[in-house]
Write a protein that holds these residues in place. Structure first.
Motif, short mmCIF file in Angstrom:
data_model
loop_
_atom_site.label_atom_id
_atom_site.label_comp_id
_atom_site.label_asym_id
_atom_site.label_seq_id
_atom_site.Cartn_x
_atom_site.Cartn_y
_atom_site.Cartn_z
N ALA A 10 -7.44 -2.92 -3.01
CA ALA A 10 -7.61 -3.32 -1.53
C ALA A 10 -7.90 -2.13 -0.87
N CYS A 11 -7.42 -0.96 -0.95
CA CYS A 11 -7.43 0.06 -0.31
C CYS A 11 -8.84 0.76 -0.47
N LYS A 12 -9.59 0.25 -1.60
CA LYS A 12 -10.81 1.10 -1.58
C LYS A 12 -12.13 0.14 -1.50
N PHE B 44 0.87 -1.21 0.02
CA PHE B 44 0.05 0.16 0.03
C PHE B 44 0.94 1.34 0.05
N VAL B 45 0.42 2.30 -0.67
CA VAL B 45 1.31 3.48 -0.51
C VAL B 45 0.20 4.56 -0.13
N CYS B 46 -0.52 4.95 -0.95
CA CYS B 46 -1.55 6.17 -0.81
C CYS B 46 -2.84 5.94 -0.14
N ARG B 47 -3.02 4.46 -0.10
CA ARG B 47 -4.32 4.06 0.65
C ARG B 47 -5.63 4.91 -0.02
N ALA B 48 -5.49 5.69 -1.03
CA ALA B 48 -6.70 6.43 -1.64
C ALA B 48 -6.91 6.24 -3.07
N SER B 49 -6.66 5.16 -3.44
CA SER B 49 -6.90 4.95 -5.02
C SER B 49 -6.04 5.75 -6.09
N ILE B 50 -4.87 6.01 -5.56
CA ILE B 50 -4.13 6.97 -6.56
C ILE B 50 -2.96 6.27 -6.95
N CYS B 51 -2.16 5.56 -5.99
CA CYS B 51 -0.69 5.06 -6.42
C CYS B 51 -1.08 3.62 -7.26
N GLY B 52 -2.04 3.01 -6.88
CA GLY B 52 -2.31 1.64 -7.91
C GLY B 52 -1.48 0.75 -7.29
N SER B 53 -0.97 0.61 -5.98
CA SER B 53 -0.06 -0.55 -5.59
C SER B 53 -0.62 -1.62 -4.86
N CYS B 54 -1.84 -1.41 -4.80
CA CYS B 54 -2.74 -2.30 -3.81
C CYS B 54 -3.64 -3.29 -4.59
N GLY B 55 -3.47 -3.50 -6.15
CA GLY B 55 -4.46 -4.23 -6.82
C GLY B 55 -4.24 -5.76 -6.31
S1 FES Z 1 -2.88 1.93 -1.86
FE1 FES Z 1 -2.40 3.38 -3.47
S2 FES Z 1 -4.06 2.67 -4.80
FE2 FES Z 1 -4.35 1.71 -3.08
#
Ligand code: FES
Lengths: 245, 211
Positions: free
Chosen positions: A77-79, A56-67
């Protein structure tokens, strides 16, 4: 509100220990109000198993790392909120991308390779003058470009694509969307024919078999089906007139 | 670029195969619907059916239809075969993938390849039987009475399923119609076609019983 006891079946795999086969490990925890999978996974790592791997990086659907695959569906996952999940949830990493361990995959290598192959940069022979005022762009065009640029490269469209799962060179919806972005950009001087040589084939837009799992699963709602159709039609017309152009 | 690629470079090949797949598919759907309309002439009466069959025989339309099917069907098979995962490992991946992601359109693609293969086998039998047995109310109803009812019911369903999923796919890929509207329109067409086919089969079956 009665608190639910949630069960998570999470894939465990460590590429450094190949003798241990990938398997699902069960975790239990009590649901809290407004809980997202970001909270769940961090809690599990803190309280139950510090070796659990995920990104996870941004936890706000911005960075795209938690698919990841949440009950099979590729999503962020974050959303994902636990209130939308059943009592038992299975979490798997995204397929296609290199598995780093547990839920963590490396989307970067894949996207870098795709960017190279689709030549994702503005092709122009104009020399850049840093002192000249920036050229204006039509607002409608700018918005169209922006629509494609909203892609956060999470890889959900790729993981959910049957073709991408069996054809390693297929650029998928993310790749086609990227090409569409340059096609509408007036600064890119590539001809239709040049685009055709990059994406007018089985690894590009004609490799798509139209299942539209990408369009159904895109967590940020990029209109992938429209982008695929747009590039397909452009490439069909380029293919049609290939000898002449 | 690698030498083997440079030597065999044909940038348009994939595009052309894609076009062949689509055009042959559309022609086959057209054929299927015409075929259903023709057999539906039994709804008007035995004379209409026999008359139409006689007319087709006189004008060499039956051999023409077979030549059409061999050519267009052959082209379609040749084009779609590249889509079907040929290696066992790939087959395993796509079935696992479909089970995993719970996505209706992914399943329908797998069914599409399965029904396609089944149609090929059944259609060959169907054509052989019709060519050697002849088309006529008595023969046809006799066949359907004596064992072919289930065969035709299955072929009808498979063909209609394959055709409507194929059409859906084409429209979705080229982005010509909204998906939900498409579902609806194709659903209605499928129900109609299957309805007509089933009625025709039933008429022949009861005729065979009375004969
Ligand atoms: S943590 Fe960045 S999109 Fe989910």
């Amino acid at each position: 509100m009665i608190e639910r006891e949630l069960t998570f079946r999470i894939m465990r795999y460590n590429p450094d220990e190949p003798e241990k086969k990938p398997h699902l490990q069960e975790f239990h925890l009590t649901e809290e109000p407004g809980m997202s999978l970001f909270v769940v996974l961090n809690k599990l790592r803190e309280e139950q198993d510090p070796t659990l791997r995920f990104d996870f990086v941004c936890r706000a659907s911005i960075c795209g790392s938690c698919g990841m695959l949440v009950n099979g569906r590729p999503t962020l996952a974050c959303k994902t909120l636990t209130k939308d999940l059943p009592d038992v949830t299975t979490l798997l990493p995204l397929p296609v991308f290199k598995l780093l361990g547990d839920l963590s995959v490396d989307t970067g290598v894949w996207f870098r390779d795709m960017s190279f192959r689709t030549e994702s940069w503005v092709h122009t022979d104009e020399t850049f003058d840093p002192d000249a005022p920036e050229k204006r762009m039509d607002n409608a065009v700018a918005l169209e470009i922006y629509e494609a640029e909203r892609c956060i490269e999470c890889g959900c469209c790729i993981g959910g694509c049957a073709t991408a799962n069996i054809k390693p060179d297929f650029i998928g919806a993310a790749g086609v969307n990227r090409v569409a972005r340059f096609m509408v950009d007036p600064r890119d001087k590539r001809t239709e024919r040049e685009y055709f040589e990059v994406v007018g084939n089985e690894d590009g837009v004609f490799g798509c078999i139209g299942l539209m799992a990408c369009d159904d699963n895109c967590p940020v709602g990029v209109p992938l089906r429209d982008q695929l159709a747009y590039v397909r039609r452009k490439m069909a017309s380029a293919g049609w007139r290939y000898q002449k152009v | 670029m690698k030498l083997q690629k440079a030597l065999s470079y044909s940038p348009r090949a994939d595009f052309i195969v894609e076009v062949i797949q689509m055009v042959s598919g559309l022609l086959l759907v057209l054929f299927l619907w015409t075929h259903m309309l023709f057999v539906a002439s039994i709804l008007i009466g035995s004379n209409a059916f026999n008359g139409l069959s006689l007319f087709m025989e006189k004008n060499y339309l039956l051999p023409a239809a077979i030549v059409f099917l061999v050519l267009v069907g052959g082209a379609h098979i040749g084009a779609v075969i590249r889509r079907i995962p040929s290696r066992w490992a790939e087959q395993k991946i796509v079935w696992k993938h479909a089970k995993l992601i719970h996505h209706a359109d992914t399943w329908s693609w797998l069914f599409q390849s399965v029904t396609g293969a089944a149609i090929l086998a059944l259609a060959i039998i169907h054509i052989a039987v019709v060519t050697y047995g002849g088309i006529d109310v008595i023969y046809s109803s006799g066949r359907i009475k004596h064992g072919f009812l289930v065969f035709y019911a299955v072929l009808l369903l498979l063909a209609e399923y394959h055709a409507s999923v194929g059409l859906y796919r084409i429209f979705v890929k080229w982005g010509w119609v909204k998906r939900h509207k498409l579902h609806w329109v194709l659903g209605v067409i499928s129900v109609l076609t299957v309805g007509i086919g089933a009625t025709v089969l039933w008429i022949f079956f009861t005729m065979g019983v009375h004969a």
